[in-house]
Design a protein around this motif. Structure first.
Motif, mmCIF file in Angstrom:
data_model
loop_
_atom_site.group_PDB
_atom_site.id
_atom_site.type_symbol
_atom_site.label_atom_id
_atom_site.label_comp_id
_atom_site.label_asym_id
_atom_site.label_seq_id
_atom_site.Cartn_x
_atom_site.Cartn_y
_atom_site.Cartn_z
ATOM 1 N N ILE A 123 42.402 17.372 30.396
ATOM 2 C CA ILE A 123 41.865 18.548 29.713
ATOM 3 C C ILE A 123 42.974 19.568 29.449
ATOM 4 O O ILE A 123 43.851 19.792 30.281
ATOM 5 C CB ILE A 123 40.719 19.169 30.537
ATOM 6 C CG1 ILE A 123 39.809 20.015 29.642
ATOM 7 C CG2 ILE A 123 41.254 19.990 31.711
ATOM 8 C CD1 ILE A 123 38.468 20.347 30.274
ATOM 9 N N VAL A 124 42.982 20.147 28.244
ATOM 10 C CA VAL A 124 43.867 21.263 27.925
ATOM 11 C C VAL A 124 43.213 22.528 28.471
ATOM 12 O O VAL A 124 42.071 22.834 28.145
ATOM 13 C CB VAL A 124 44.084 21.376 26.402
ATOM 14 C CG1 VAL A 124 44.800 22.682 26.049
ATOM 15 C CG2 VAL A 124 44.867 20.178 25.879
ATOM 16 N N TYR A 125 43.929 23.252 29.309
ATOM 17 C CA TYR A 125 43.390 24.433 29.984
ATOM 18 C C TYR A 125 43.969 25.665 29.307
ATOM 19 O O TYR A 125 45.182 25.906 29.342
ATOM 20 C CB TYR A 125 43.764 24.396 31.462
ATOM 21 C CG TYR A 125 43.036 25.405 32.331
ATOM 22 C CD1 TYR A 125 41.984 25.003 33.141
ATOM 23 C CD2 TYR A 125 43.413 26.747 32.347
ATOM 24 C CE1 TYR A 125 41.313 25.908 33.957
ATOM 25 C CE2 TYR A 125 42.751 27.659 33.149
ATOM 26 C CZ TYR A 125 41.700 27.236 33.947
ATOM 27 O OH TYR A 125 41.036 28.129 34.755
ATOM 28 N N ALA A 126 43.113 26.463 28.662
ATOM 29 C CA ALA A 126 43.573 27.622 27.896
ATOM 30 C C ALA A 126 43.033 28.902 28.498
ATOM 31 O O ALA A 126 41.827 29.038 28.715
ATOM 32 C CB ALA A 126 43.134 27.502 26.437
ATOM 33 N N ARG A 127 43.937 29.859 28.757
ATOM 34 C CA ARG A 127 43.559 31.133 29.354
ATOM 35 C C ARG A 127 43.968 32.275 28.434
ATOM 36 O O ARG A 127 45.098 32.333 27.960
ATOM 37 C CB ARG A 127 44.272 31.340 30.700
ATOM 38 C CG ARG A 127 43.992 30.275 31.730
ATOM 39 C CD ARG A 127 44.752 30.524 33.022
ATOM 40 N NE ARG A 127 46.196 30.357 32.885
ATOM 41 C CZ ARG A 127 46.986 29.872 33.856
ATOM 42 N NH1 ARG A 127 46.467 29.518 35.018
ATOM 43 N NH2 ARG A 127 48.276 29.766 33.665
ATOM 44 N N GLY A 128 43.039 33.181 28.202
ATOM 45 C CA GLY A 128 43.358 34.429 27.527
ATOM 46 C C GLY A 128 43.286 35.557 28.537
ATOM 47 O O GLY A 128 42.365 35.609 29.350
ATOM 48 N N SER A 129 44.266 36.457 28.502
ATOM 49 C CA SER A 129 44.327 37.534 29.486
ATOM 50 C C SER A 129 44.814 38.808 28.819
ATOM 51 O O SER A 129 45.249 38.803 27.662
ATOM 52 C CB SER A 129 45.274 37.154 30.639
ATOM 53 O OG SER A 129 46.597 36.963 30.151
ATOM 54 N N ALA A 130 44.766 39.888 29.567
ATOM 55 C CA ALA A 130 45.263 41.157 29.034
ATOM 56 C C ALA A 130 46.787 41.187 29.019
ATOM 57 O O ALA A 130 47.398 41.580 28.018
ATOM 58 C CB ALA A 130 44.720 42.326 29.848
ATOM 59 N N GLY A 141 42.891 43.301 34.521
ATOM 60 C CA GLY A 141 42.065 43.113 33.342
ATOM 61 C C GLY A 141 42.380 44.143 32.265
ATOM 62 O O GLY A 141 43.115 45.109 32.497
ATOM 63 N N GLY A 142 41.831 43.948 31.093
ATOM 64 C CA GLY A 142 42.051 44.897 30.008
ATOM 65 C C GLY A 142 41.384 44.439 28.736
ATOM 66 O O GLY A 142 40.919 43.290 28.631
ATOM 67 N N TYR A 143 41.319 45.338 27.778
ATOM 68 C CA TYR A 143 40.745 45.041 26.467
ATOM 69 C C TYR A 143 41.824 45.219 25.397
ATOM 70 O O TYR A 143 42.960 45.602 25.707
ATOM 71 C CB TYR A 143 39.556 45.962 26.194
ATOM 72 C CG TYR A 143 38.391 45.731 27.119
ATOM 73 C CD1 TYR A 143 37.486 44.704 26.872
ATOM 74 C CD2 TYR A 143 38.203 46.520 28.247
ATOM 75 C CE1 TYR A 143 36.410 44.478 27.723
ATOM 76 C CE2 TYR A 143 37.136 46.306 29.100
ATOM 77 C CZ TYR A 143 36.239 45.284 28.832
ATOM 78 O OH TYR A 143 35.179 45.067 29.684
ATOM 79 N N ILE A 205 47.703 32.901 26.439
ATOM 80 C CA ILE A 205 47.899 33.923 25.414
ATOM 81 C C ILE A 205 47.378 35.233 25.960
ATOM 82 O O ILE A 205 46.272 35.295 26.504
ATOM 83 C CB ILE A 205 47.184 33.578 24.092
ATOM 84 C CG1 ILE A 205 47.742 32.302 23.466
ATOM 85 C CG2 ILE A 205 47.312 34.722 23.098
ATOM 86 C CD1 ILE A 205 47.011 31.055 23.855
ATOM 87 N N SER A 206 48.157 36.286 25.821
ATOM 88 C CA SER A 206 47.734 37.607 26.297
ATOM 89 C C SER A 206 47.615 38.575 25.131
ATOM 90 O O SER A 206 48.284 38.447 24.109
ATOM 91 C CB SER A 206 48.740 38.158 27.315
ATOM 92 O OG SER A 206 49.964 38.489 26.683
ATOM 93 N N LEU A 207 46.754 39.564 25.310
ATOM 94 C CA LEU A 207 46.644 40.631 24.323
ATOM 95 C C LEU A 207 47.954 41.398 24.198
ATOM 96 O O LEU A 207 48.348 41.806 23.100
ATOM 97 C CB LEU A 207 45.510 41.587 24.723
ATOM 98 C CG LEU A 207 44.101 41.038 24.516
ATOM 99 C CD1 LEU A 207 43.088 41.878 25.284
ATOM 100 C CD2 LEU A 207 43.751 40.987 23.042
ATOM 101 N N LEU A 208 48.643 41.569 25.307
ATOM 102 C CA LEU A 208 49.942 42.226 25.264
ATOM 103 C C LEU A 208 50.931 41.424 24.421
ATOM 104 O O LEU A 208 51.623 41.969 23.556
ATOM 105 C CB LEU A 208 50.486 42.410 26.687
ATOM 106 C CG LEU A 208 51.886 43.033 26.802
ATOM 107 C CD1 LEU A 208 51.885 44.456 26.273
ATOM 108 C CD2 LEU A 208 52.361 42.998 28.255
#
Length: 406
Positions: A123-130, A141-143, A205-208
Motif C-alpha cells: 500500500i502507498v501510504y500518503a500523509r497530509g500535514s500542516a 496541527g494547523g489549517y 505533503i504539508s501545507l507549509l
C-alpha cells in the motif's frame, strides 16, 4: 467512474478539506475512494453552513461537495476492535491509504505506516500535514490559514505595503485545494513507481511546503538577496518600468489586469485599441529602453484613459487583442465564464434525478471534461462495501451491535 485511476482503490481516513480534496481529485480521475467517517459525528464539515458572509441553505454543501464528490462513505469506528479489523480488511484491497490524522492519533488508533503495511505491504501510504513529518513542529496541527497562508509568506506577499492589516486568503479552503491537488500528484507518482518497480512509498505533503512552493520565486529571491519581498501599495498598481503590467481601474470601479512582459512589442496596438494612438508615436516611448525609462508618463495617460470608460467598454475594445490581459472577475463571474465552461473547469453533476454545477479538478485527459459523481450521503456505502469484501448480513449485524459501524 472511468479515467486514468480506474481500478485504483483509495482508503481515506481524513476530515476537513486539505487531504479529502486529494481524494476528490483521485475520484475525479476514476479512483474508487472509500471515505471512512465516524459513526456518530461523520466528517466535521458536513454541518458547516456558513462560508464567510454566505449562508448555505438546503441540501447543498459546497465545501463537502468540493472535497468529497465521487467517493463512497463508510461509517466505521476504528477505535473499536471490530471496527479496526474491518478497516484493515478494506486496507488489504486498497492501493493507497490517505490520512491527515496527527502522529499521536495515528499511533493510538493503530493506523500508522507499520500498521497498514502489516495488512498490505504494497500500500502507498500518503500523509497530509500542516508542517511536514520532520522537525520540531511535525506533531503540530494547523489549517491552510496558518501553515499555507501565514507561515509560508503568502499573506505577507499578498498584503499591500501601505495597509494596516493582513490580506486573507481569496476564499475558503484556498490553500487546502492547492495542497489537495499536490497530494494527488504525489500519489500518482508513487503509484507509477510501484507499478514499475514494486516499491511502495510513504508520501508526505504539508501545507507549509505547498505554500513555500507557491511563493517559491519570491523565497528564492530572498535566498539570493537576504531581503524580504516588497509588495506594492494598495490600489491599481502598475509596474514602474512597464505600463502594460499591472492593474488599471475602470470608470465603474472594476479593474483590468495586464501582464504584457514584452511591453514594447504590444504598446502601439494597445494604445490604438484604447484610443490613444498618439501615445505610441511619442518619441519618449520610441524604443524598449525609452518606454521603460519613461513608463511613468505613459502610465499617467493610460490611467486617465482607461478610467474614463466602464469595464464592458474595454472588454469590447480589447477583444481579439494578442497582448495578455484579463478582467479582474468575481467568483460569480467565474462561474458564468464561457471559457471556464468550455474547458470543463465547471461541470454538471447528476444526483438522484436532479443536477447541479460543481468546480472540477483542473486536469483534462484527451481534451475531455471530467465526469463527476456527487458526494456520498453519510454512511451510504457501509453495508455494500462489507458485502463486497466477502462479508454477509450476519457480520453486518454483529458490527452494528458492537458499535463498530453505523
Amino acid at each position: 467512474m472511468s479515467g486514468p485511476m480506474s481500478g485504483v482503490r483509495v482508503l481515506e481516513v481524513a476530515q476537513w478539506t486539505f487531504v479529502p480534496a486529494a481524494g476528490a481529485v483521485l475520484a475525479d480521475w476514476g479512483a474508487d475512494v472509500v471515505k471512512i467517517e465516524h459513526p456518530q459525528t461523520g466528517d466535521s464539515q458536513r454541518g458547516l453552513r456558513q462560508l464567510g458572509h454566505i449562508t448555505i441553505e438546503g441540501d447543498r454543501n459546497p465545501v463537502m461537495e468540493h472535497a468529497n464528490r465521487g467517493k463512497r462513505s463508510v461509517a466505521l469506528d476504528m477505535a473499536t476492535p471490530d471496527g479496526h479489523e474491518l478497516l484493515m480488511d478494506i486496507a488489504k484491497t486498497s492501493d493507497v491509504f490517505l490520512t491527515n490524522f496527527l502522529p499521536d492519533a495515528r499511533k493510538k488508533l493503530r493506523i500508522d505506516v507499520d500498521d497498514l503495511r502489516a495488512a498490505n505491504p504494497d500500500i502507498v501510504y500518503a500523509r497530509g500535514s500542516a508542517y511536514g513529518p520532520l522537525g520540531p513542529d511535525a506533531g503540530a496541527g494547523g489549517y491552510d490559514m496558518t501553515g499555507f497562508w501565514s507561515r509560508a509568506a503568502g499573506a505577507a506577499g499578498s498584503t499591500p505595503c501601505d495597509i494596516d492589516g493582513v490580506v486573507p486568503q481569496p476564499g475558503p479552503a484556498y490553500g487546502d485545494s492547492i495542497g489537495g491537488m499536490t497530494i494527488a500528484g504525489g500519489i500518482a507518482a508513487a503509484l507509477f513507481e510501484r507499478e514499475r518497480t514494486g516499491h511502495a512509498r510513504v508520501v508526505d505533503i504539508s501545507l507549509l511546503g505547498v505554500g513555500v512552493w507557491a511563493s517559491g520565486v519570491a523565497v528564492n529571491a530572498a535566498l539570493v538577496s537576504g531581503q524580504p519581498w516588497q509588495t506594492n501599495p494598495a490600489g491599481a498598481n502598475v509596474t514602474p518600468n512597464n505600463p502594460l503590467v499591472g492593474f488599471y481601474r475602470t470608470a465603474d470601479g472594476r479593474f483590468l489586469g495586464l501582464s504584457m512582459l514584452q511591453g514594447f512589442r504590444y504598446f502601439a496596438e494597445f494604445c490604438r485599441r484604447v484610443g490613444t494612438p498618439e501615445l505610441a508615436e511619442d518619441e519618449r516611448f520610441a524604443t524598449h529602453q525609452l518606454l521603460a525609462a519613461n513608463a511613468v508618463h505613459a502610465i499617467e495617460v493610460l490611467r486617465a484613459t482607461i478610467g474614463a470608460q466602464p469595464l464592458a467598454h474595454w472588454r469590447a475594445a480589447l477583444e481579439g487583442f494578442d497582448g495578455q490581459w484579463a478582467p479582474v472577475q468575481t467568483t460569480a463571474e467565474v462561474a458564468a465564464d464561457p471559457q471556464v465552461r468550455a474547458n470543463g473547469n465547471i461541470v454538471t453533476v447528476q444526483d438522484r434525478g436532479a443536477s447541479f454545477d460543481l468546480v472540477a479538478s483542473p486536469v483534462l485527459f484527451d481534451e475531455t471534461p471530467l465526469s463527476l459523481a456527487p458526494m456520498p450521503e453519510f454512511a451510504a456505502d457501509t453495508e455494500q462495501l462489507i458485502l463486497d469484501l466477502g462479508g454477509d448480513w450476519d457480520r453486518i449485524l454483529a458490527l452494528k451491535e458492537s458499535g463498530a459501524i453505523a
